[in-house]
Design an enzyme around this catalytic site. Structure first.
Site, short mmCIF file in Angstrom:
data_model
loop_
_atom_site.label_atom_id
_atom_site.label_comp_id
_atom_site.label_asym_id
_atom_site.label_seq_id
_atom_site.Cartn_x
_atom_site.Cartn_y
_atom_site.Cartn_z
CG ASN A 121 22.82 54.41 65.15
OD1 ASN A 121 23.16 54.00 66.27
ND2 ASN A 121 22.77 55.70 64.84
CG PHE A 125 27.04 54.43 73.95
CD1 PHE A 125 27.15 55.21 72.81
CD2 PHE A 125 26.56 55.01 75.12
CE1 PHE A 125 26.79 56.56 72.83
CE2 PHE A 125 26.20 56.35 75.15
CZ PHE A 125 26.32 57.12 74.02
CB SER A 186 23.39 58.25 72.26
OG SER A 186 22.86 57.02 71.80
CG ASN A 188 20.28 54.23 69.82
OD1 ASN A 188 19.08 54.12 69.58
ND2 ASN A 188 21.14 54.73 68.94
CB THR A 189 22.35 54.85 76.41
OG1 THR A 189 23.34 54.20 75.61
CG2 THR A 189 22.62 54.56 77.88
CE LYS A 221 26.72 64.04 68.10
NZ LYS A 221 27.49 63.01 67.39
CG ASN A 249 23.62 62.03 68.96
OD1 ASN A 249 23.55 61.16 68.09
ND2 ASN A 249 24.37 61.91 70.03
C1 LIG Z 1 25.84 54.11 62.97
C2 LIG Z 1 25.97 55.39 63.74
C3 LIG Z 1 26.55 55.37 64.98
C4 LIG Z 1 26.67 56.56 65.71
N1 LIG Z 1 27.29 56.51 66.94
C5 LIG Z 1 27.46 57.66 67.63
C6 LIG Z 1 28.15 57.66 68.86
O1 LIG Z 1 28.63 56.65 69.33
N2 LIG Z 1 28.26 58.85 69.52
C7 LIG Z 1 27.75 60.02 69.03
O2 LIG Z 1 27.90 61.07 69.67
N3 LIG Z 1 27.10 60.05 67.85
C8 LIG Z 1 26.96 58.92 67.14
N4 LIG Z 1 26.31 58.95 65.93
C9 LIG Z 1 25.72 60.22 65.46
C10 LIG Z 1 26.63 60.98 64.49
O3 LIG Z 1 27.83 61.34 65.11
C11 LIG Z 1 25.91 62.24 63.96
O4 LIG Z 1 25.65 63.12 65.05
C12 LIG Z 1 24.61 61.92 63.27
O5 LIG Z 1 24.69 60.72 62.53
C13 LIG Z 1 24.17 63.03 62.30
O6 LIG Z 1 25.14 63.23 61.29
P1 LIG Z 1 25.00 62.59 59.81
O7 LIG Z 1 23.63 62.95 59.31
O8 LIG Z 1 26.11 63.23 59.02
O9 LIG Z 1 25.18 61.12 59.95
C14 LIG Z 1 26.17 57.77 65.19
C15 LIG Z 1 25.59 57.79 63.92
C16 LIG Z 1 25.48 56.62 63.18
C17 LIG Z 1 24.84 56.67 61.82
#
Ligand SMILES: Cc1cc2nc3c(=O)[nH]c(=O)nc-3n(C[C@H](O)[C@H](O)[C@H](O)COP(=O)(O)O)c2cc1C
Length: 346
Positions: A121, A125, A186, A188-189, A221, A249
């Site tokens: 992804n 934000f 993140s 992506n910023t 985080k 993350n």
């Molecule tokens: C579509 C998507 C959007 C996410 N948006 C955020 C976010 O806004 N803030 C954040 O701290 N992590 C965000 N994450 C990261 C997740 O909170 C997590 O740290 C990461 O996906 C690893 O966990 P997982 O393997 O169980 O998905 C996002 C993950 C995904 C897949």
């Protein structure tokens, strides 16, 4: 089950973000119906886990009914807070919420990689902003499980103003969360992850703590892509100025997925992140006694158990829910409960 044979194949034919909207819409509809949450808990089997007292625990002064939570990013604006506990979650983390509203990156920005049980992804934000989210949370019943609020940074906020921006968002939301997460990881910023250096991170946390009269737990985080010495330095700052860590993350690495995905910008989550997140959790645990939320690639009881045994106080998942479906949390909990002496004694 109906989900695996009908619902998931239908969802997986849709664009990934559209599928997420469909699921969110259905959950919001259920939440609006009297008895909707109960019906969902019965359907997913989550109601079977409500009595499993052996999974309760206290972490940073908050009582968690079980240690399996929803990771940030699934419910960015807190729309689904009344219904998500019905999937069995022991806590929710909403956000990331930015101070001002912003649309995020252009679509497409979310991709499934089913053969690797992964997601990529670059949402960037997308957020309704702190005031709108605070209004929504104030108008809803209090969340049935502990609620974490993850704070992000607007794309156009200059680096020097980051501490003030995080602290303002915190102030606006402070009354509504049981814990808060400073997301400086993140991918992506642009520039955000640079804020994980000791000086910037200290400034951000110090300004938030100045606004934290109620002494709410504030966590940091971290990114899985930090150089080891930078990771250690960030943990040391958290040790001084925060009450916990979230590790980790998404990653910019492309291990475990087809090489073609190297052309696509964004953060990778799910199974390919698991070993890395696990190793970082262990590294963090060796450095600090702070509570740690372990996240990254958790999809089964074994994954959750391994992370808890490695020193995580709580765990979270997002991608595991997309592939595992609505019974995923229930299945993890039943497995965890079976392994605990209290449950075995029943
Ligand atoms: C579509 C998507 C959007 C996410 N948006 C955020 C976010 O806004 N803030 C954040 O701290 N992590 C965000 N994450 C990261 C997740 O909170 C997590 O740290 C990461 O996906 C690893 O966990 P997982 O393997 O169980 O998905 C996002 C993950 C995904 C897949």
């Amino acid at each position: 089950m109906l989900y695996e044979s009908v619902v998931q194949p239908w969802l997986f034919r849709l664009d990934a973000e559209r599928a997420h909207e469909e699921v969110s819409g259905a959950l919001a509809l259920l939440a609006s119906l009297p008895g909707g949450a109960h019906a969902l808990a019965a359907l997913t089997g989550a109601s079977e886990t409500g009595w499993v007292k052996s999974l309760e625990k206290d972490v940073f002064g908050v009582r968690f009914p079980n240690p399996v939570g929803l990771a940030a990013g699934f419910d960015k604006d807190g729309r689904l807070v009344p219904i998500l506990p019905a999937l069995g979650f022991g806590f929710l983390e909403i956000g990331s919420v930015t101070l001002e509203p912003q649309p995020g990156n252009p679509q497409p920005r979310l991709f499934r990689i089913p053969e690797s049980r992964a997601l990529l992804n670059r949402m960037g934000f997308n957020s309704e902003g702190a005031r709108a989210v605070a209004r929504r949370l104030a108008s809803q019943d209090k969340c049935r499980v502990p609620l974490g609020i993850n704070l992000g940074l607007n794309k156009d906020t200059p680096r020097a103003q980051a501490p003030a921006a995080y602290a303002r968002a915190f102030r606006i939301l402070a009354a509504h969360g049981d814990y808060f997460v400073v997301n400086v990881s993140s991918p992506n910023t642009p520039g955000l992850r640079d804020l994980q250096n000791a000086a910037d991170l200290t400034a951000i946390l110090a300004e938030i703590q100045d606004a934290n009269a109620a002494k709410k737990p504030v966590l940091v985080k971290l990114s899985p892509d930090l150089a080891p010495e930078d990771f250690d330095a960030a943990v040391a700052v958290a040790d001084k100025f925060a009450r916990g860590l979230v590790v980790s993350n998404t990653t910019l690495a492309r291990d475990g997925v087809d090489a073609a995905w190297s052309q696509e910008a964004g953060g990778l989550s799910g199974a390919p992140l698991k070993d890395r997140a696990d190793a970082l959790l262990r590294r963090a645990r060796a450095l600090t006694k702070l509570p740690i939320i372990g996240v990254g690639g958790i999809a089964s009881t074994e994954d959750a158990r391994l992370r808890l045994d490695a020193g995580a106080d709580l765990v979270q998942l997002y991608t595991g829910l997309v592939y595992g479906g609505p019974r995923a949390v229930r299945d993890i909990l039943i497995g965890l409960a079976r392994e605990t002496p209290l449950f075995n004694g029943r």
